[in-house]
Write a protein that holds these residues in place. Sequence first.
Motif, mmCIF file in Angstrom:
data_model
loop_
_atom_site.group_PDB
_atom_site.id
_atom_site.type_symbol
_atom_site.label_atom_id
_atom_site.label_comp_id
_atom_site.label_asym_id
_atom_site.label_seq_id
_atom_site.Cartn_x
_atom_site.Cartn_y
_atom_site.Cartn_z
ATOM 1 N N GLU A 1 27.691 21.840 54.480
ATOM 2 C CA GLU A 1 26.617 21.279 55.300
ATOM 3 C C GLU A 1 27.040 21.199 56.763
ATOM 4 N N SER B 1 20.734 22.750 54.406
ATOM 5 C CA SER B 1 20.573 22.956 52.961
ATOM 6 C C SER B 1 21.435 24.118 52.458
ATOM 7 N N SER B 2 21.826 24.026 51.192
ATOM 8 C CA SER B 2 22.555 25.131 50.567
ATOM 9 C C SER B 2 21.625 26.279 50.196
ATOM 10 N N ASP B 3 20.324 26.023 50.191
ATOM 11 C CA ASP B 3 19.329 27.042 49.867
ATOM 12 C C ASP B 3 18.991 27.823 51.141
ATOM 13 N N PRO B 4 19.252 29.123 51.186
ATOM 14 C CA PRO B 4 19.019 29.879 52.427
ATOM 15 C C PRO B 4 17.559 29.882 52.866
ATOM 16 N N THR B 5 16.622 29.812 51.911
ATOM 17 C CA THR B 5 15.198 29.786 52.271
ATOM 18 C C THR B 5 14.850 28.480 52.980
ATOM 19 N N ILE B 6 15.336 27.377 52.441
ATOM 20 C CA ILE B 6 15.096 26.076 53.066
ATOM 21 C C ILE B 6 15.811 25.993 54.410
ATOM 22 N N ARG B 7 17.013 26.516 54.455
ATOM 23 C CA ARG B 7 17.777 26.509 55.707
ATOM 24 C C ARG B 7 17.042 27.307 56.785
ATOM 25 N N ASP C 1 12.121 20.209 52.821
ATOM 26 C CA ASP C 1 11.723 21.615 52.707
ATOM 27 C C ASP C 1 12.063 22.424 53.954
ATOM 28 N N TYR D 1 26.934 24.832 58.082
ATOM 29 C CA TYR D 1 25.574 25.310 58.318
ATOM 30 C C TYR D 1 24.967 24.626 59.546
#
Length: 283
Positions: free
Chosen positions: A122, A74-80, A69, A125
């Motif tokens: 990945e 992560s590919s999810d900007p919120t998780i990143r 989390d 990022y």
Amino acid sequence: MQVGINLLCLSGFIEEQHLGQLRQLKDLGYDGVEVPVLRGAPEHYAWLGGQLDAIGLRRTTTSVIPSADANPVSSDPTIRHAGQQHLDWALDCAIALGAESIGGPFHAPIGQFTGAGPTEDELKYGAETHHAMADRASANGIYLSLEHLNRFETYFLNTMEQARAYVDRVDHPAFRIMYDTFHANIEEKSQPRAIRTLGDGMGVLHISENDRGIPGRGHINFAEVFSAVRATGYDGWVTLEAFGAGLPELAAATRVWRPLFPDFDTLFSESITFIRNGWAEAA
């Protein structure tokens, strides 16, 4: 060089009850300690930094990515973003502690896998996040020492070929690699060749035996490790890493369920003698 010890052998959270053992480490000739920063607030690490100053021990830190989390790759900007906030917290704690380096596998969650190696996204990022982190760290007199792990603990960074390429990708003078002899013993065909591949990218040298017990009692050829490291011109932290009877923060990923050394007195005294003698003989 400076000899340190990763305090995960004692606990995942260093408190007042550990100060006697920290004084013992100083008396034995350790130059500093590697403090786990896995939980807690900067105020606690400021207190601990004051205690270490009084004892006379320098310090580095080790941190991890705690969960999927808060994953900075992560590919999810919120998780990143949550992962980046976690790294900001780890850096806040290191600054409060007065640390010289932040080490550990702060790239991807330990023990979490995707079924493949790191993707280009990945890596991109991660490099962006670690470059920004290195910027802030260097402004506070700290450098980063990102740790590679074996393939059973992470998919993100396993070999020195990958590590060297990642150092070049991050492209920041305050970004380096924590070379760990335990993980390299699994992943590399030749530790001297792996060390030469990393070259000047080494930030911290982790001395860890093949069973994560007392160095010199297992089968890793530390004489060739010390010789290869000294040949690169490295003269920084040489830090013992040995694990105790189970760390709640890491046991599920590292599979450390049993004591790997007979007692702390033996671990502390035998290890520093082994490291200092091995380093001197490699000259």
